[in-house]
Design an enzyme around this catalytic site. Structure first.
Site, PDB file in Angstrom:
ATOM      1  N   LYS A 279       9.127   7.120   4.252  1.00 18.46           N
ATOM      2  CA  LYS A 279       9.631   5.909   4.912  1.00 18.46           C
ATOM      3  C   LYS A 279      11.159   5.863   4.821  1.00 18.46           C
ATOM      4  CE  LYS A 279      10.118   1.434   5.856  1.00 18.46           C
ATOM      5  NZ  LYS A 279      10.767   0.819   4.731  1.00 18.46           N
TER       6      LYS A 279
ATOM      7  N   GLN B  12      16.982   8.735   2.155  1.00 23.11           N
ATOM      8  CA  GLN B  12      17.006   8.605   0.699  1.00 23.11           C
ATOM      9  C   GLN B  12      16.361   9.836   0.052  1.00 23.11           C
ATOM     10  OE1 GLN B  12      16.099   4.898  -1.655  1.00 23.11           O
ATOM     11  NE2 GLN B  12      14.085   5.847  -1.750  1.00 23.11           N
TER      12      GLN B  12
ATOM     13  N   ALA C 280       0.816  -1.220   0.000  1.00 23.67           N
ATOM     14  CA  ALA C 280       0.000   0.000   0.000  1.00 23.67           C
ATOM     15  C   ALA C 280       0.853   1.276   0.000  1.00 23.67           C
ATOM     16  CB  ALA C 280      -0.946  -0.011   1.200  1.00 23.67           C
ATOM     17  N   GLY C 281       2.101   1.182   0.486  1.00 25.88           N
ATOM     18  CA  GLY C 281       2.996   2.346   0.435  1.00 25.88           C
ATOM     19  C   GLY C 281       3.305   2.710  -1.013  1.00 25.88           C
ATOM     20  N   HIS C 282       3.664   1.710  -1.817  1.00 28.27           N
ATOM     21  CA  HIS C 282       3.906   1.958  -3.244  1.00 28.27           C
ATOM     22  C   HIS C 282       2.634   2.482  -3.909  1.00 28.27           C
ATOM     23  CE1 HIS C 282       6.958  -1.397  -2.570  1.00 28.27           C
ATOM     24  NE2 HIS C 282       7.710  -0.430  -3.041  1.00 28.27           N
TER      25      HIS C 282
HETATM   26  P1  AMP Z   1      11.221   0.434  -2.703  1.00 31.82           P
HETATM   27  O1  AMP Z   1      10.470  -0.396  -3.688  1.00 31.82           O
HETATM   28  O2  AMP Z   1      11.328  -0.184  -1.365  1.00 31.82           O
HETATM   29  O3  AMP Z   1      12.530   0.953  -3.260  1.00 31.82           O
HETATM   30  O4  AMP Z   1      10.330   1.732  -2.487  1.00 31.82           O
HETATM   31  C1  AMP Z   1       9.907   2.527  -3.564  1.00 31.82           C
HETATM   32  C2  AMP Z   1       9.365   3.832  -3.023  1.00 31.82           C
HETATM   33  O5  AMP Z   1       8.269   3.565  -2.157  1.00 31.82           O
HETATM   34  C3  AMP Z   1      10.419   4.603  -2.204  1.00 31.82           C
HETATM   35  O6  AMP Z   1      10.321   5.975  -2.511  1.00 31.82           O
HETATM   36  C4  AMP Z   1       9.992   4.314  -0.801  1.00 31.82           C
HETATM   37  O7  AMP Z   1      10.350   5.341   0.108  1.00 31.82           O
HETATM   38  C5  AMP Z   1       8.491   4.240  -0.942  1.00 31.82           C
HETATM   39  N1  AMP Z   1       7.914   3.501   0.175  1.00 31.82           N
HETATM   40  C6  AMP Z   1       8.315   2.288   0.641  1.00 31.82           C
HETATM   41  N2  AMP Z   1       7.589   1.943   1.721  1.00 31.82           N
HETATM   42  C7  AMP Z   1       6.709   2.950   1.944  1.00 31.82           C
HETATM   43  C8  AMP Z   1       5.698   3.189   2.918  1.00 31.82           C
HETATM   44  N3  AMP Z   1       5.432   2.318   3.898  1.00 31.82           N
HETATM   45  N4  AMP Z   1       5.014   4.343   2.845  1.00 31.82           N
HETATM   46  C9  AMP Z   1       5.274   5.243   1.856  1.00 31.82           C
HETATM   47  N5  AMP Z   1       6.212   5.084   0.913  1.00 31.82           N
HETATM   48  C10 AMP Z   1       6.924   3.950   0.951  1.00 31.82           C
END
Ligand code: AMP
Length: 289
Positions: free
Chosen positions: A149, A153, A35-37
């Protein structure tokens, strides 16, 4: 939704959009969507004419003893989620497309990439900055979306686009959490039932610290001790608990005025987890001398 594998095809599809002055939003990801993505994708979809998501498990941001091989991958599921979110284009290149033979350039951001994650994961932010610089050059978005999160970064990327005059606006989106407060992460799938229960310690530690600040505590060491106690209650040993300037990542001693980032990293069983909160004293919280 189109799935695109090469930079050439990506550019061919985006060129007419750019010529028609349609705005392009980019969400860089490593897949295993949660759900974050989705929140980042939905933001890119509503705020732009064209929403692009990149899906690339970037080998250069993993250390030699990290989880590159085990990192969860399910492109078919990810494609369904992205399509349902209204994404127009999923850019999922193979490793050779991003790092062809002879690749020899590294983008290194100084300063904000050095403490915290930078100190515990040598080379990590070089890999992140290099791949994000490449993705921004490949897609040429008006806006790129990142999650709070990964607070450090986000600062590294902001520094990168300023320093290299990359004409993209960087938007940082709020942390999306599970019902019990655990920050959503692709790495949460590594957690067995017992570790999953302990993992809530990170959020509990941040909340305890936040409550102490709201009650008037201003001493960084005292706030840090409160967070550490909450972690210890769940038998979680942190890699770091850091109170730093939210824009500079410089250590602070007192919480007064500038926004402070409280960032935590800890290994919980097989998963290395991070979480953070911004501690602000300027929005009605009591101000003490
Ligand atoms: P990742 O696939 O882990 O590289 O994450 C891709 C993007 O999603 C990055 O900008 C992360 O910061 C963001 N992201 C990962 N987890 C969350 C979360 N729980 N809430 C909001 N954004 C997130």
């Amino acid at each position: 939704m189109r799935i695109v594998r090469t930079v050439e095809e990506l550019r061919a599809l985006l060129k007419p959009e750019r010529l028609a002055e349609r705005t392009i939003g980019l969400v860089p990801t490593m897949g295993a969507f949660h759900a974050g993505h989705r929140s980042l994708m939905e933001r890119a979809v509503v705020a732009n004419d064209v929403a692009v998501v990149s899906l690339f498990v970037n080998p250069t941001q993993f250390g030699p003893s990290e989880d590159l091989g085990a990192y969860p991958r399910d492109e078919a599921r990810d494609a369904e989620i992205a399509a349902a979110a209204g994404v127009d284009l999923l850019f999922a290149p193979p490793v050779e497309e991003v790092y062809p033979d002879g690749f020899a350039t590294t983008v290194r951001v100084g300063g904000v990439s050095e403490p915290l994650e930078g100190a515990h994961r040598p080379g990590h932010f070089d890999g992140v900055a290099t791949v994000v610089a490449k993705l921004l050059n490949m897609v040429g978005p008006d806006v790129a979306y990142f999650g709070q999160k990964d607070a450090q970064q986000a600062l590294v990327i902001r520094r990168l686009v300023r320093d290299l005059n990359i004409p993209a606006r960087i938007e940082i989106c709020p942390i999306v959490r599970e019902r019990d407060g655990l920050a959503m992460s692709s790495r949460n799938v590594y957690l067995g039932a017992e570790d999953r229960a302990r993992a809530v310690a990170l959020r509990r530690a941040l909340t305890a610290a936040e409550q102490a600040v709201a009650a008037g505590e201003r001493d960084a060491a005292a706030v840090s001790a409160i967070a550490r106690t909450a972690l210890a209650q769940h038998a979680v040993e942190p890699e770091y608990v850091a109170l730093v300037g939210a824009d500079t990542l410089a250590p602070i001693e007192r919480i007064d005025g500038e926004d402070v980032l409280l960032a935590v990293a800890a290994r919980v069983g097989p998963a290395r987890l991070i979480d953070n909160v911004i501690l602000s004293t300027t929005d009605g919280a009591p101000q003490t001398a």
